[in-house]
Scaffold this motif. Structure first.
Motif, mmCIF file in Angstrom:
data_model
loop_
_atom_site.group_PDB
_atom_site.id
_atom_site.type_symbol
_atom_site.label_atom_id
_atom_site.label_comp_id
_atom_site.label_asym_id
_atom_site.label_seq_id
_atom_site.Cartn_x
_atom_site.Cartn_y
_atom_site.Cartn_z
ATOM 1 N N UNK A 95 16.212 -52.684 36.224
ATOM 2 C CA UNK A 95 15.546 -51.471 35.799
ATOM 3 C C UNK A 95 15.953 -50.576 36.819
ATOM 4 N N UNK A 96 16.228 -49.432 36.718
ATOM 5 C CA UNK A 96 16.624 -48.400 37.831
ATOM 6 C C UNK A 96 15.535 -47.749 38.668
ATOM 7 N N UNK A 97 14.231 -48.113 38.171
ATOM 8 C CA UNK A 97 13.143 -47.934 39.020
ATOM 9 C C UNK A 97 12.645 -49.369 39.975
ATOM 10 N N UNK A 98 13.290 -50.396 39.499
ATOM 11 C CA UNK A 98 13.021 -51.642 40.222
ATOM 12 C C UNK A 98 11.801 -52.251 40.051
ATOM 13 N N UNK A 99 11.043 -51.880 38.737
ATOM 14 C CA UNK A 99 9.741 -52.404 38.322
ATOM 15 C C UNK A 99 10.192 -53.702 37.422
ATOM 16 N N UNK A 100 9.232 -54.653 37.393
ATOM 17 C CA UNK A 100 9.847 -55.829 36.704
ATOM 18 C C UNK A 100 9.745 -55.866 35.149
ATOM 19 N N UNK A 101 9.719 -54.591 34.472
ATOM 20 C CA UNK A 101 9.507 -54.117 33.062
ATOM 21 C C UNK A 101 9.714 -52.822 33.233
ATOM 22 N N UNK A 102 9.635 -52.273 31.767
ATOM 23 C CA UNK A 102 9.417 -50.847 31.424
ATOM 24 C C UNK A 102 8.131 -50.490 31.945
ATOM 25 N N UNK A 103 7.958 -49.282 32.520
ATOM 26 C CA UNK A 103 6.583 -48.727 33.001
ATOM 27 C C UNK A 103 6.123 -47.623 32.153
ATOM 28 N N UNK A 104 4.766 -47.929 31.980
ATOM 29 C CA UNK A 104 4.110 -46.786 31.192
ATOM 30 C C UNK A 104 3.873 -45.528 31.823
ATOM 31 N N UNK A 105 3.151 -44.453 31.494
ATOM 32 C CA UNK A 105 3.020 -43.226 31.677
ATOM 33 C C UNK A 105 2.171 -43.334 33.252
ATOM 34 N N UNK A 106 1.300 -44.157 33.335
ATOM 35 C CA UNK A 106 0.380 -44.405 34.457
ATOM 36 C C UNK A 106 1.255 -45.071 35.725
ATOM 37 N N UNK A 107 2.402 -45.479 35.307
ATOM 38 C CA UNK A 107 3.068 -46.083 36.324
ATOM 39 C C UNK A 107 2.950 -47.564 36.353
ATOM 40 N N UNK A 108 1.967 -48.227 35.625
ATOM 41 C CA UNK A 108 1.899 -49.693 35.308
ATOM 42 C C UNK A 108 3.114 -50.113 34.767
ATOM 43 N N UNK A 109 3.340 -51.524 34.841
ATOM 44 C CA UNK A 109 4.378 -52.336 34.074
ATOM 45 C C UNK A 109 3.931 -52.494 32.720
ATOM 46 N N UNK A 110 4.592 -52.140 31.702
ATOM 47 C CA UNK A 110 4.020 -52.387 30.245
ATOM 48 C C UNK A 110 4.392 -53.910 29.933
ATOM 49 N N UNK A 111 3.238 -54.731 29.981
ATOM 50 C CA UNK A 111 3.157 -56.140 29.974
ATOM 51 C C UNK A 111 3.997 -56.604 28.924
ATOM 52 N N UNK A 112 3.710 -56.031 27.663
ATOM 53 C CA UNK A 112 4.168 -56.811 26.566
ATOM 54 C C UNK A 112 5.706 -56.595 26.246
ATOM 55 N N UNK A 113 6.285 -55.273 26.667
ATOM 56 C CA UNK A 113 7.449 -54.796 26.553
ATOM 57 C C UNK A 113 8.153 -55.505 27.611
ATOM 58 N N UNK A 114 7.695 -55.826 28.610
ATOM 59 C CA UNK A 114 8.395 -56.716 29.764
ATOM 60 C C UNK A 114 8.824 -57.972 29.391
ATOM 61 N N UNK A 115 7.834 -58.596 28.549
ATOM 62 C CA UNK A 115 7.692 -60.007 28.350
ATOM 63 C C UNK A 115 8.829 -60.009 26.853
ATOM 64 N N UNK A 116 8.829 -59.059 26.086
ATOM 65 C CA UNK A 116 9.891 -59.108 25.199
ATOM 66 C C UNK A 116 11.205 -59.145 25.833
ATOM 67 N N UNK A 117 11.533 -58.272 27.003
ATOM 68 C CA UNK A 117 12.633 -58.142 27.634
ATOM 69 C C UNK A 117 13.145 -59.706 28.347
ATOM 70 N N UNK A 118 12.046 -60.295 28.513
ATOM 71 C CA UNK A 118 12.060 -61.677 29.439
ATOM 72 C C UNK A 118 12.674 -62.675 28.464
ATOM 73 N N UNK A 119 12.089 -62.558 27.197
ATOM 74 C CA UNK A 119 12.347 -63.607 26.030
ATOM 75 C C UNK A 119 13.977 -63.319 25.716
ATOM 76 N N UNK A 120 14.540 -62.032 25.527
ATOM 77 C CA UNK A 120 15.914 -61.757 25.432
ATOM 78 C C UNK A 120 16.730 -62.269 26.477
ATOM 79 N N UNK A 121 16.503 -62.254 27.820
ATOM 80 C CA UNK A 121 17.076 -62.511 29.043
ATOM 81 C C UNK A 121 17.213 -64.014 29.027
ATOM 82 N N UNK A 122 16.081 -64.465 28.653
ATOM 83 C CA UNK A 122 15.745 -66.367 28.702
ATOM 84 C C UNK A 122 17.017 -66.805 27.614
ATOM 85 N N UNK A 123 16.857 -66.197 26.379
ATOM 86 C CA UNK A 123 17.744 -66.723 25.525
ATOM 87 C C UNK A 123 19.412 -66.502 25.666
#
Ligand code: PBG
Length: 295
Positions: A95-123
């Motif tokens: 990610x260009x912001x360096x967080x462990x997944x997509x970031x929500x408007x409040x600056x927190x990582x979007x847990x479930x969107x991050x996990x969807x990305x991890x599944x794609x990575x893992x496969x």
């Protein structure tokens, strides 16, 4: 296990200033390291990728031609089954912001969107030849989601090493340079564990075991040997411990100044981690220790 950094488009090896003896590798150079790892009898390597391009969601992480799949295919072709291949799964290098997944408007990582990305990575990593994938983003539900996603993709035999007890730590400092994953803003305190809390680690270890992890990891290692020992007592799964970049860099820096004997201290460190109960130790010193018969 030796952690390795593979950079897209790199020709040869580029030393990492903050980690003496550690380099980023292009594909051919990564293959040479893997062949040496076989020769000296290492258990395996874990790959981290540095993409040529980053975006807000980290899509380079699941590119089948990205740095990790490319290195996995080449290493597998060269060494066959003589080395166990792990692939780290996280979006912070992609990610260009360096967080462990997509970031929500409040600056927190979007847990479930991050996990969807991890599944794609893992496969993608499984299809490229990884024996085990190692989700390190500390998102809730990541192990269960990976198990389901891998199974659905026909990758039932690919295992999951859960970075279960991963603490928010200053010891990751040099890694950020090695992996090019410095945070542009915010911190990881919302999803990594607070260093003073052993029971939170116990909860995370139990959750990941329940979600189907094949091995449990504690990280960092030396400042958390009590957690390694507790994990060993509480679980029958293999326990891995990650002797992280800062733990290695401190010794390397003191060695360079002549203040201590680096190889001796690194051997003692790895022995201590094993004594605490780790079956598997990830360390940047792995190749040097194995080459010199120290372990
Ligand atoms: C996240 C990840 C990190 C490390 C391994 N995986 C960085 C972080 O969580 O901030 C650190 C490893 C080290 O310091 O050697 N993908």
């Amino acid at each position: 296990m030796l952690p390795m950094f593979v950079a897209e488009g790199l020709d040869g090896a580029r030393p990492v200033a903050s980690l003496p003896g550690v380099s980023q590798h292009g594909v051919a150079s990564a293959v040479a390291v893997a062949e040496e790892a076989v020769e000296v009898g290492l258990g395996g390597v874990i790959l981290f990728g540095i993409p040529a391009e980053k975006d807000a969601v980290g899509s380079a992480g699941w590119d089948p031609d990205g740095p990790v799949p490319a290195a996995l295919r080449a290493i597998r072709a060269a060494v066959g089954d003589r080395l166990v291949l792990w692939a780290d799964v996280c979006q912070c290098e992609y990610t260009d912001h360096g967080h462990c997944g997509p970031v929500l408007a409040d600056g927190e990582v979007d847990n479930d969107a991050a996990v969807e990305g991890y599944v794609r990575d893992a496969v993608a990593y499984a299809e490229a030849g990884a024996d085990l994938v190692a989700p390190s983003g500390m998102m809730d539900g990541q192990v269960a989601a990976l198990r389901r996603g891998l199974d659905q993709a026909g990758q039932q035999t690919v295992g999951i090493v859960a970075y279960a007890a991963k603490f928010a730590s200053g010891f990751y400092g040099p890694f950020r340079e090695a992996a090019g994953s410095a945070l542009v803003g915010g911190d990881r305190a919302g999803h990594q564990l607070p260093s003073g809390n052993a029971r939170a680690a116990a909860v995370e270890l139990a959750l990941d075991a329940e979600e189907g992890a094949d091995a449990l990891m504690v990280k960092p290692a030396l400042a958390y040997l009590d957690i390694v020992a507790a994990a060993r007592r509480a679980h029958d799964l293999p326990i891995a411990a990650y002797h992280v970049s800062g733990e290695y860099a401190m010794v390397a820096a003191a060695h360079e100044r002549g203040w201590l004997d680096g190889p001796e201290v690194l051997e003692e460190s790895v022995r201590s981690i094993r004594r605490a109960g780790a079956d598997v130790v990830l360390t940047y010193a792995a190749m040097d220790l194995a080459r010199s018969g120290r372990s």
